[in-house]
Design a protein around this motif. Structure first.
Motif, PDB file in Angstrom:
ATOM      1  N   MET A   1     -15.950 -31.659  13.097  1.00 29.17           N
ATOM      2  CA  MET A   1     -15.141 -31.793  11.905  1.00 29.17           C
ATOM      3  C   MET A   1     -16.028 -31.449  10.699  1.00 29.17           C
ATOM      4  SD  MET A   1     -12.974 -35.103  10.505  1.00 29.17           S
ATOM      5  CE  MET A   1     -11.841 -35.182  11.866  1.00 29.17           C
ATOM      6  N   THR A   2     -15.519 -30.597   9.855  1.00 31.06           N
ATOM      7  CA  THR A   2     -16.280 -30.198   8.671  1.00 31.06           C
ATOM      8  C   THR A   2     -16.213 -31.282   7.599  1.00 31.06           C
ATOM      9  OG1 THR A   2     -14.437 -29.143   7.526  1.00 31.06           O
ATOM     10  CG2 THR A   2     -15.658 -27.784   9.103  1.00 31.06           C
ATOM     11  N   SER A   3     -17.061 -31.152   6.634  1.00 29.56           N
ATOM     12  CA  SER A   3     -17.078 -32.097   5.516  1.00 29.56           C
ATOM     13  C   SER A   3     -15.719 -32.116   4.809  1.00 29.56           C
ATOM     14  CB  SER A   3     -18.182 -31.718   4.547  1.00 29.56           C
ATOM     15  OG  SER A   3     -18.159 -32.536   3.419  1.00 29.56           O
ATOM     16  N   LEU A   4     -15.120 -30.945   4.660  1.00 29.69           N
ATOM     17  CA  LEU A   4     -13.813 -30.842   4.020  1.00 29.69           C
ATOM     18  C   LEU A   4     -12.756 -31.590   4.833  1.00 29.69           C
ATOM     19  CD1 LEU A   4     -12.637 -29.502   1.497  1.00 29.69           C
ATOM     20  CD2 LEU A   4     -12.153 -27.494   2.870  1.00 29.69           C
ATOM     21  N   GLU A   5     -12.795 -31.400   6.152  1.00 33.81           N
ATOM     22  CA  GLU A   5     -11.835 -32.089   7.015  1.00 33.81           C
ATOM     23  C   GLU A   5     -12.054 -33.601   6.990  1.00 33.81           C
ATOM     24  OE1 GLU A   5     -12.866 -29.891  10.489  1.00 33.81           O
ATOM     25  OE2 GLU A   5     -11.074 -28.634  10.378  1.00 33.81           O
ATOM     26  N   GLU A   6     -13.314 -34.009   6.928  1.00 30.28           N
ATOM     27  CA  GLU A   6     -13.621 -35.435   6.842  1.00 30.28           C
ATOM     28  C   GLU A   6     -13.097 -36.029   5.535  1.00 30.28           C
ATOM     29  OE1 GLU A   6     -17.830 -35.550   7.318  1.00 30.28           O
ATOM     30  OE2 GLU A   6     -17.716 -35.390   9.500  1.00 30.28           O
ATOM     31  N   THR A   7     -13.218 -35.289   4.464  1.00 29.83           N
ATOM     32  CA  THR A   7     -12.718 -35.752   3.165  1.00 29.83           C
ATOM     33  C   THR A   7     -11.207 -35.890   3.209  1.00 29.83           C
ATOM     34  OG1 THR A   7     -14.562 -34.696   2.027  1.00 29.83           O
ATOM     35  CG2 THR A   7     -12.637 -35.242   0.694  1.00 29.83           C
ATOM     36  N   ILE A   8     -10.535 -34.914   3.773  1.00 28.21           N
ATOM     37  CA  ILE A   8      -9.073 -34.975   3.893  1.00 28.21           C
ATOM     38  C   ILE A   8      -8.665 -36.176   4.745  1.00 28.21           C
ATOM     39  CG2 ILE A   8      -7.036 -33.804   4.848  1.00 28.21           C
ATOM     40  CD1 ILE A   8      -8.383 -31.136   3.954  1.00 28.21           C
ATOM     41  N   ALA A   9      -9.361 -36.381   5.865  1.00 21.62           N
ATOM     42  CA  ALA A   9      -9.060 -37.526   6.733  1.00 21.62           C
ATOM     43  C   ALA A   9      -9.281 -38.844   5.977  1.00 21.62           C
ATOM     44  CB  ALA A   9      -9.920 -37.474   7.987  1.00 21.62           C
ATOM     45  N   SER A  10     -10.330 -38.892   5.182  1.00 16.57           N
ATOM     46  CA  SER A  10     -10.613 -40.092   4.389  1.00 16.57           C
ATOM     47  C   SER A  10      -9.498 -40.348   3.378  1.00 16.57           C
ATOM     48  CB  SER A  10     -11.951 -39.919   3.666  1.00 16.57           C
ATOM     49  OG  SER A  10     -12.152 -40.947   2.739  1.00 16.57           O
ATOM     50  N   TYR A  11      -9.037 -39.303   2.712  1.00 15.05           N
ATOM     51  CA  TYR A  11      -7.947 -39.452   1.750  1.00 15.05           C
ATOM     52  C   TYR A  11      -6.671 -39.910   2.444  1.00 15.05           C
ATOM     53  CZ  TYR A  11     -10.747 -37.101  -1.880  1.00 15.05           C
ATOM     54  OH  TYR A  11     -11.713 -36.767  -2.797  1.00 15.05           O
ATOM     55  N   ASN A  12      -6.398 -39.365   3.624  1.00 15.12           N
ATOM     56  CA  ASN A  12      -5.220 -39.792   4.376  1.00 15.12           C
ATOM     57  C   ASN A  12      -5.327 -41.270   4.765  1.00 15.12           C
ATOM     58  OD1 ASN A  12      -3.424 -37.553   4.456  1.00 15.12           O
ATOM     59  ND2 ASN A  12      -4.792 -36.528   5.880  1.00 15.12           N
ATOM     60  N   ALA A  13      -6.519 -41.714   5.119  1.00 10.93           N
ATOM     61  CA  ALA A  13      -6.730 -43.128   5.447  1.00 10.93           C
ATOM     62  C   ALA A  13      -6.485 -44.002   4.216  1.00 10.93           C
ATOM     63  CB  ALA A  13      -8.139 -43.343   5.990  1.00 10.93           C
ATOM     64  N   ARG A  14      -6.940 -43.531   3.062  1.00 10.63           N
ATOM     65  CA  ARG A  14      -6.716 -44.283   1.826  1.00 10.63           C
ATOM     66  C   ARG A  14      -5.232 -44.356   1.490  1.00 10.63           C
ATOM     67  NH1 ARG A  14     -10.765 -41.930  -2.533  1.00 10.63           N
ATOM     68  NH2 ARG A  14      -9.626 -43.406  -3.837  1.00 10.63           N
ATOM     69  N   ILE A  15      -4.501 -43.279   1.754  1.00 12.79           N
ATOM     70  CA  ILE A  15      -3.049 -43.291   1.533  1.00 12.79           C
ATOM     71  C   ILE A  15      -2.410 -44.358   2.411  1.00 12.79           C
ATOM     72  CG2 ILE A  15      -0.913 -41.989   1.930  1.00 12.79           C
ATOM     73  CD1 ILE A  15      -2.425 -39.497   0.878  1.00 12.79           C
ATOM     74  N   SER A  16      -2.860 -44.467   3.658  1.00 13.02           N
ATOM     75  CA  SER A  16      -2.321 -45.484   4.569  1.00 13.02           C
ATOM     76  C   SER A  16      -2.550 -46.889   4.018  1.00 13.02           C
ATOM     77  CB  SER A  16      -2.954 -45.356   5.953  1.00 13.02           C
ATOM     78  OG  SER A  16      -2.558 -44.160   6.567  1.00 13.02           O
ATOM     79  N   VAL A  17      -3.719 -47.120   3.455  1.00 12.45           N
ATOM     80  CA  VAL A  17      -4.009 -48.428   2.865  1.00 12.45           C
ATOM     81  C   VAL A  17      -3.081 -48.698   1.688  1.00 12.45           C
ATOM     82  CG1 VAL A  17      -5.738 -49.780   1.606  1.00 12.45           C
ATOM     83  CG2 VAL A  17      -6.408 -48.483   3.647  1.00 12.45           C
ATOM     84  N   HIS A  18      -2.866 -47.701   0.848  1.00 12.56           N
ATOM     85  CA  HIS A  18      -1.958 -47.872  -0.291  1.00 12.56           C
ATOM     86  C   HIS A  18      -0.542 -48.179   0.201  1.00 12.56           C
ATOM     87  CE1 HIS A  18      -4.705 -46.976  -3.515  1.00 12.56           C
ATOM     88  NE2 HIS A  18      -5.052 -45.827  -2.957  1.00 12.56           N
ATOM     89  N   LEU A  19      -0.100 -47.512   1.261  1.00  8.28           N
ATOM     90  CA  LEU A  19       1.230 -47.777   1.809  1.00  8.28           C
ATOM     91  C   LEU A  19       1.328 -49.195   2.361  1.00  8.28           C
ATOM     92  CD1 LEU A  19       1.957 -44.345   3.517  1.00  8.28           C
ATOM     93  CD2 LEU A  19       3.059 -45.279   1.473  1.00  8.28           C
ATOM     94  N   GLN A  20       0.259 -49.684   2.968  1.00  8.00           N
ATOM     95  CA  GLN A  20       0.242 -51.066   3.456  1.00  8.00           C
ATOM     96  C   GLN A  20       0.327 -52.045   2.286  1.00  8.00           C
ATOM     97  OE1 GLN A  20      -3.343 -51.329   5.789  1.00  8.00           O
ATOM     98  NE2 GLN A  20      -2.512 -50.109   7.460  1.00  8.00           N
ATOM     99  N   ASN A  21      -0.382 -51.746   1.208  1.00  7.65           N
ATOM    100  CA  ASN A  21      -0.328 -52.597   0.015  1.00  7.65           C
ATOM    101  C   ASN A  21       1.079 -52.630  -0.574  1.00  7.65           C
ATOM    102  OD1 ASN A  21      -3.057 -53.103   0.252  1.00  7.65           O
ATOM    103  ND2 ASN A  21      -3.657 -51.640  -1.321  1.00  7.65           N
ATOM    104  N   ILE A  22       1.739 -51.483  -0.574  1.00  7.79           N
ATOM    105  CA  ILE A  22       3.114 -51.406  -1.079  1.00  7.79           C
ATOM    106  C   ILE A  22       4.030 -52.269  -0.220  1.00  7.79           C
ATOM    107  CG2 ILE A  22       5.119 -49.867  -1.312  1.00  7.79           C
ATOM    108  CD1 ILE A  22       3.042 -47.686  -2.199  1.00  7.79           C
ATOM    109  N   ALA A  23       3.904 -52.154   1.096  1.00 14.09           N
ATOM    110  CA  ALA A  23       4.743 -52.940   1.997  1.00 14.09           C
ATOM    111  C   ALA A  23       4.520 -54.435   1.778  1.00 14.09           C
ATOM    112  CB  ALA A  23       4.450 -52.556   3.449  1.00 14.09           C
ATOM    113  N   THR A  24       3.286 -54.826   1.580  1.00 15.94           N
ATOM    114  CA  THR A  24       2.974 -56.234   1.332  1.00 15.94           C
ATOM    115  C   THR A  24       3.602 -56.708   0.026  1.00 15.94           C
ATOM    116  OG1 THR A  24       0.896 -56.066   2.550  1.00 15.94           O
ATOM    117  CG2 THR A  24       1.101 -57.900   1.003  1.00 15.94           C
ATOM    118  N   SER A  25       3.476 -55.911  -1.020  1.00 15.94           N
ATOM    119  CA  SER A  25       4.057 -56.286  -2.311  1.00 15.94           C
ATOM    120  C   SER A  25       5.575 -56.357  -2.242  1.00 15.94           C
ATOM    121  CB  SER A  25       3.632 -55.304  -3.399  1.00 15.94           C
ATOM    122  OG  SER A  25       2.286 -55.518  -3.742  1.00 15.94           O
ATOM    123  N   GLU A  26       6.185 -55.435  -1.508  1.00 13.87           N
ATOM    124  CA  GLU A  26       7.644 -55.475  -1.357  1.00 13.87           C
ATOM    125  C   GLU A  26       8.078 -56.736  -0.619  1.00 13.87           C
ATOM    126  OE1 GLU A  26       8.303 -51.648   0.470  1.00 13.87           O
ATOM    127  OE2 GLU A  26       8.733 -50.721  -1.480  1.00 13.87           O
TER     128      GLU A  26
END
Length: 73
Positions: A1-26
């Motif tokens: 996995m390239t550095s670029l792909e790792e960065t994209i994967a990291s951003y996708n993981a962060r999006i998942s965390v934000h979605l979990q936070n939204i579900a909790t707040s709802e």
């Protein structure tokens, strides 16, 4: 996995965390509505959800830019 792909994967993981936070707040908002809480917590959680969605939009834009930079294949 390239550095670029790792960065994209990291951003996708962060999006998942934000979605979990939204579900909790709802869930919290729904619980507060059930007990008819009027302490301002409902509005606070709505603002938190709004901020989470904004962070998701920023991350999605970054991912889009990275994928464009990555090019085809």
């Amino acid at each position: 996995m390239t550095s670029l792909e790792e960065t994209i994967a990291s951003y996708n993981a962060r999006i998942s965390v934000h979605l979990q936070n939204i579900a909790t707040s709802e869930m919290i908002i729904n619980e507060l509505k059930t007990i008819q809480d009027d302490s301002g917590d409902i509005e606070m959680n709505r603002q938190l959800i709004s901020r989470e969605y904004e962070e998701i939009r920023k991350l999605e834009e970054l991912i889009k830019l990275l994928e464009e930079a990555k090019g085809p294949g």
